[in-house]
Motif scaffolding. Structure first.
Motif: not given
Length: 207
Positions: A105, A108, A149
């Motif tokens: 995460t 991303a 993501l």
């Protein structure tokens, strides 16, 4: 691997996500400190964006902004996404650990920094008629982030495309449930404190 090389590798992940996330997962090239550094970078650029974006595209009043208060719009959703995704994928045979989800995460979110910095500068020189370019670049940054993501979630948990999409949507639902329960809990606590205080006042007055 030095910090500079790790940061450079995060750029590689942003440009070549399929190879990058595979290496993050199976070659152990992902670093939690880089993910947290990206999170910090996104937080700083978002605050700068709210305060210093040109008046043509900035609806905020800079003097009334509280930078500390702005953290809840970036850090809390980040943590809430990671916790909700980990909780959900644990029940859906996901292979990713909580650390893997944090790293995926965090990496991303890099496009948000890459887009925000030049966009802040651009917003201060464009006219109202040219503001569409600002919003276009903003949209590109968000789409790029969602794409990374998606690939990160798919690679970390070794899901199919359909399962990855459904997992991401369900993660949003879980986030909503957690927020609702959290607000309900704090409301209940507030009522209990208010009740105890009122009871204390009545007992004190009777004495």
């Amino acid at each position: 691997m030095s910090l500079i090389k790790e940061i450079k590798y995060s750029l590689h992940v942003a440009v070549r996500p399929f190879d990058g996330y595979w290496d993050l997962k199976y070659e152990n090239k992902g670093r939690l400190r880089v993910a947290l550094l990206v999170l910090l970078g996104v937080t700083v650029t978002m605050i700068l964006k709210r305060q210093y974006a040109g008046y043509v595209v900035n609806d905020n009043y800079p003097l009334s902004l509280n930078s500390i208060n702005e953290l809840k719009y970036i850090i809390l959703p980040f943590l809430l996404w990671c916790i909700s995704n980990w909780s959900l994928t644990t029940l859906m045979d996901g292979e990713g650990k909580f650390r893997d989800i944090l790293i995926a995460t965090g990496y991303a979110m890099l496009p948000l920094i890459l887009i925000n910095i030049p966009n802040i500068l651009l917003s201060n020189v464009i006219t109202l008629r040219e503001s569409s370019f600002y919003y276009l670049f903003d949209s590109i940054g968000v789409i790029w982030f969602v794409w990374l993501l998606f690939i990160g979630t798919k690679t970390v948990h070794q899901y199919s495309v359909i399962k990855t999409i459904s997992t991401m949507l369900l993660t949003l639902v879980v986030m909503g449930i957690v927020i609702f329960l959290g607000l309900l809990f704090f409301s209940l606590i507030q009522q209990i404190i208010s009740f105890v205080y009122t009871l204390y006042q009545e007992i004190t007055l009777r004495k």
